[in-house]
Design a protein around this motif. Structure first.
Motif, PDB file in Angstrom:
ATOM      1  N   SER A   1       0.855  -1.198   0.000  1.00  0.00           N
ATOM      2  CA  SER A   1       0.000   0.000   0.000  1.00  0.00           C
ATOM      3  C   SER A   1       0.883   1.237   0.000  1.00  0.00           C
ATOM      4  O   SER A   1       2.096   1.142  -0.216  1.00  0.00           O
ATOM      5  CB  SER A   1      -0.919  -0.039   1.220  1.00  0.00           C
ATOM      6  OG  SER A   1      -0.160   0.096   2.374  1.00  0.00           O
ATOM      7  N   GLY A   2       0.276   2.390   0.243  1.00  0.00           N
ATOM      8  CA  GLY A   2       1.041   3.630   0.226  1.00  0.00           C
ATOM      9  C   GLY A   2       2.074   3.693   1.339  1.00  0.00           C
ATOM     10  O   GLY A   2       3.146   4.266   1.178  1.00  0.00           O
ATOM     11  N   GLY A   3       1.766   3.084   2.482  1.00  0.00           N
ATOM     12  CA  GLY A   3       2.666   3.199   3.628  1.00  0.00           C
ATOM     13  C   GLY A   3       3.311   1.889   4.046  1.00  0.00           C
ATOM     14  O   GLY A   3       4.170   1.888   4.935  1.00  0.00           O
TER      15      GLY A   3
ATOM     16  N   GLY B   1       4.515   1.747  -2.708  1.00  0.00           N
ATOM     17  CA  GLY B   1       3.603   2.827  -3.122  1.00  0.00           C
ATOM     18  C   GLY B   1       4.272   4.192  -3.041  1.00  0.00           C
ATOM     19  O   GLY B   1       4.079   5.038  -3.919  1.00  0.00           O
TER      20      GLY B   1
ATOM     21  N   GLY C   1      -0.317   9.342  -7.641  1.00  0.00           N
ATOM     22  CA  GLY C   1       0.717   8.900  -8.573  1.00  0.00           C
ATOM     23  C   GLY C   1       0.538   7.483  -9.100  1.00  0.00           C
ATOM     24  O   GLY C   1       0.796   7.233 -10.283  1.00  0.00           O
ATOM     25  N   GLY C   2       0.120   6.565  -8.219  1.00  0.00           N
ATOM     26  CA  GLY C   2       0.055   5.152  -8.611  1.00  0.00           C
ATOM     27  C   GLY C   2      -0.800   4.902  -9.847  1.00  0.00           C
ATOM     28  O   GLY C   2      -0.300   4.425 -10.875  1.00  0.00           O
ATOM     29  N   PRO C   3      -2.090   5.260  -9.791  1.00  0.00           N
ATOM     30  CA  PRO C   3      -2.943   5.003 -10.956  1.00  0.00           C
ATOM     31  C   PRO C   3      -2.481   5.776 -12.196  1.00  0.00           C
ATOM     32  O   PRO C   3      -2.567   5.276 -13.315  1.00  0.00           O
ATOM     33  CB  PRO C   3      -4.323   5.510 -10.513  1.00  0.00           C
ATOM     34  CG  PRO C   3      -4.259   5.680  -9.042  1.00  0.00           C
ATOM     35  CD  PRO C   3      -2.839   5.754  -8.629  1.00  0.00           C
TER      36      PRO C   3
ATOM     37  N   ASP D   1       0.517   3.989 -13.649  1.00  0.00           N
ATOM     38  CA  ASP D   1       0.050   2.738 -14.266  1.00  0.00           C
ATOM     39  C   ASP D   1      -0.451   3.026 -15.689  1.00  0.00           C
ATOM     40  O   ASP D   1      -0.075   2.361 -16.658  1.00  0.00           O
ATOM     41  CB  ASP D   1      -1.085   2.172 -13.387  1.00  0.00           C
ATOM     42  CG  ASP D   1      -1.363   0.704 -13.651  1.00  0.00           C
ATOM     43  OD1 ASP D   1      -0.856   0.176 -14.663  1.00  0.00           O
ATOM     44  OD2 ASP D   1      -2.099   0.081 -12.861  1.00  0.00           O
TER      45      ASP D   1
ATOM     46  N   GLY E   1      -3.904  -4.401  -0.868  1.00  0.00           N
ATOM     47  CA  GLY E   1      -3.464  -3.008  -0.734  1.00  0.00           C
ATOM     48  C   GLY E   1      -3.538  -2.273  -2.055  1.00  0.00           C
ATOM     49  O   GLY E   1      -3.652  -2.897  -3.121  1.00  0.00           O
ATOM     50  N   GLY E   2      -3.466  -0.937  -1.971  1.00  0.00           N
ATOM     51  CA  GLY E   2      -3.645  -0.090  -3.142  1.00  0.00           C
ATOM     52  C   GLY E   2      -2.771  -0.449  -4.333  1.00  0.00           C
ATOM     53  O   GLY E   2      -3.234  -0.442  -5.478  1.00  0.00           O
ATOM     54  N   VAL E   3      -1.495  -0.779  -4.079  1.00  0.00           N
ATOM     55  CA  VAL E   3      -0.571  -1.055  -5.189  1.00  0.00           C
ATOM     56  C   VAL E   3      -0.919  -2.387  -5.884  1.00  0.00           C
ATOM     57  O   VAL E   3      -0.510  -2.626  -7.022  1.00  0.00           O
ATOM     58  CB  VAL E   3       0.895  -1.034  -4.693  1.00  0.00           C
ATOM     59  CG1 VAL E   3       1.881  -1.230  -5.833  1.00  0.00           C
ATOM     60  CG2 VAL E   3       1.195   0.287  -3.980  1.00  0.00           C
TER      61      VAL E   3
ATOM     62  N   ALA F   1      -3.482  -2.965  -7.212  1.00  0.00           N
ATOM     63  CA  ALA F   1      -4.274  -2.609  -8.400  1.00  0.00           C
ATOM     64  C   ALA F   1      -3.365  -2.447  -9.621  1.00  0.00           C
ATOM     65  O   ALA F   1      -3.854  -2.373 -10.751  1.00  0.00           O
ATOM     66  CB  ALA F   1      -5.003  -1.291  -8.141  1.00  0.00           C
TER      67      ALA F   1
HETATM   68  O1  KG4 Z   1      -3.955   0.771   0.259  1.00  0.00           O
HETATM   69  P1  KG4 Z   1      -4.084   2.174  -0.165  1.00  0.00           P
HETATM   70  O2  KG4 Z   1      -5.346   2.594  -0.890  1.00  0.00           O
HETATM   71  O3  KG4 Z   1      -3.891   3.163   1.026  1.00  0.00           O
HETATM   72  C1  KG4 Z   1      -2.988   2.882   2.041  1.00  0.00           C
HETATM   73  O4  KG4 Z   1      -3.441   2.188   2.974  1.00  0.00           O
HETATM   74  O5  KG4 Z   1      -1.804   3.286   1.919  1.00  0.00           O
HETATM   75  O6  KG4 Z   1      -2.825   2.450  -1.101  1.00  0.00           O
HETATM   76  C2  KG4 Z   1      -2.541   3.675  -1.664  1.00  0.00           C
HETATM   77  C3  KG4 Z   1      -1.370   3.475  -2.591  1.00  0.00           C
HETATM   78  C4  KG4 Z   1      -0.853   4.774  -3.167  1.00  0.00           C
HETATM   79  O7  KG4 Z   1       0.563   4.770  -3.072  1.00  0.00           O
HETATM   80  C5  KG4 Z   1      -1.338   4.707  -4.600  1.00  0.00           C
HETATM   81  O8  KG4 Z   1      -0.519   5.447  -5.475  1.00  0.00           O
HETATM   82  C6  KG4 Z   1      -1.235   3.232  -4.861  1.00  0.00           C
HETATM   83  O9  KG4 Z   1      -1.762   2.649  -3.693  1.00  0.00           O
HETATM   84  N1  KG4 Z   1      -1.988   2.790  -6.042  1.00  0.00           N
HETATM   85  C7  KG4 Z   1      -1.393   2.287  -7.137  1.00  0.00           C
HETATM   86  C8  KG4 Z   1      -2.412   2.019  -8.065  1.00  0.00           C
HETATM   87  N2  KG4 Z   1      -3.605   2.352  -7.505  1.00  0.00           N
HETATM   88  C9  KG4 Z   1      -3.320   2.824  -6.248  1.00  0.00           C
HETATM   89  N3  KG4 Z   1      -0.096   2.071  -7.388  1.00  0.00           N
HETATM   90  C10 KG4 Z   1       0.208   1.565  -8.574  1.00  0.00           C
HETATM   91  N4  KG4 Z   1      -0.702   1.289  -9.535  1.00  0.00           N
HETATM   92  C11 KG4 Z   1      -2.016   1.494  -9.329  1.00  0.00           C
HETATM   93  N5  KG4 Z   1      -2.896   1.202 -10.286  1.00  0.00           N
END
Ligand code: KG4
Length: 335
Positions: A139-141, A166, A182-184, A187, A271-273, A275
């Motif tokens: 995830s982000g953290g 992330g 940045g992540g999405p 991507d 987690g977010g990443v 995706a």
């Molecule tokens: O799990 P999350 O929604 O929140 C936390 O708990 O941190 O994760 C957020 C992270 C961010 O760094 C965001 O840029 C990343 O997930 N993220 C992605 C994508 N979608 C979200 N990173 C890469 N590719 C993606 N498609």
């Protein structure tokens, strides 16, 4: 057995989310009020503003989640809420709302670790999935490999020693001007790009399942600065494709090592990443080659949501967990 309905509340960062989940597996409603568009102008989440926006959004989100699930608080068996890790002010809003509901209704309160929620997103997408399995939480953290022994017990086998994956993605996305989140954006920018065109220095660690992403991040920054100084154009499509592929390869390498050492052949991403399309494709290919069974949540359930908190909360609830109304937010809560 009587159905158990859990109301899940999530407010650890910039999503105010609330959902009703039946028996830990079936999503009856899933409301997400995202602040991402608002924070875009600042290039990242402003904690104080995030807390204030959660205050405005939390009760409407709860009402809508109950309405969408066609139920009232009288049908709910338990209120589950994220109490860490996350931004302290943001966490406190969801937590206070949950405690208020429990105080007036007498419903039991269950505090949920945010990452356990991300892991539980897989239970919502795969009804047949049961522990034990390995989970790569990105995830982000956080970036960690977790051995999930049961619905409530888990052990961290490896974690990042510096940046989360992330963070490494978000930072470079910002530097090359893709903006927030940045992540999405990265991507999307890398789709169809050459994943081998740009080379990055990576930190190699032996005899550990830990990760390090500061090396690859610094290497990308040096490459960008070097090209700028020489007046060279960065090919954003190839650069972002190469960078994301390198990050996916680092994540895969340790996850495969963990599968080998534990003998577990089922791997979840969370987690977010998770995706990220480069990560998913890399893991899909490897799972097929090595005969591993791979699971990852739907795109909507990869990022922060209330349904995953309700699911994790359900398993804690049936395991007997109950928290008092003195439950506090823990910004650096350990798994
Ligand atoms: O799990 P999350 O929604 O929140 C936390 O708990 O941190 O994760 C957020 C992270 C961010 O760094 C965001 O840029 C990343 O997930 N993220 C992605 C994508 N979608 C979200 N990173 C890469 N590719 C993606 N498609």
């Amino acid at each position: 057995m009587k159905d158990v309905l859990v109301l899940g509340i999530e407010s650890s960062c910039d999503e105010t989310a609330c959902a009703v989940v039946k028996n830990g597996r079936e999503v009856l409603s899933d409301v997400i009020a995202s602040q991402a568009d608002f924070h875009e102008q600042f290039g990242g989440v402003v904690p104080e503003l995030a807390s204030r926006m959660h205050v405005d959004a939390v009760y409407p989100a709860i009402s809508k989640a109950l309405l969408d699930a066609n139920c009232t608080l009288e049908d709910i068996d338990c209120v589950a809420v994220t109490y860490g890790p996350g931004l302290v002010g943001a966490l406190l809003v969801g937590l206070s709302a949950a405690k208020g509901l429990c105080e007036v209704t007498g419903l039991p309160l269950v505090g949920v670790h945010h990452l356990k929620g991300h892991i539980a997103a897989n239970y919502l997408c795969f009804p047949e999935l049961e522990p034990p399995f390995l989970c790569l939480c990105v995830s982000g953290g956080n970036t960690m490999i977790v051995r999930v022994d049961s619905y409530t017990e888990m052990e961290i086998l490896g974690r990042t020693r510096d940046d989360a994956a992330g963070e490494a993605i978000d930072k470079i996305a910002r530097v090359i001007g893709l903006g927030y989140p940045g992540g999405p954006k990265m991507d999307k920018a890398g789709q169809g790009g050459d994943t081998t065109r740009y080379q990055f220095a990576k930190t190699h660690m032996t005899d550990t399942l830990d990760f390090s992403f500061s090396g690859i991040k610094t290497s990308a920054l040096n490459l960008i600065n070097g090209m700028k100084q020489k007046g060279e154009e960065i090919d954003v499509k190839d650069f972002t494709a190469s960078y994301q592929q390198n990050i996916a390869d680092i994540l895969l390498s340790n996850t495969l090592k963990a599968a080998e050492t534990t003998g577990l052949d089922r791997i979840c991403l969370a987690g977010g990443v998770s995706a990220n399309s480069f990560l998913r494709t890399t893991f899909d290919k490897a799972a097929e080659e090595k005969g591993l069974k791979l699971y990852y949540p739907s795109l909507r359930l990869c990022t922060d949501n209330g349904a995953m908190i309700a699911s994790a909360g359900y398993f804690e609830y049936i395991n007997g967990t109950r928290n008092g109304l003195d439950l506090n937010a823990c910004p650096s809560l350990k798994l």
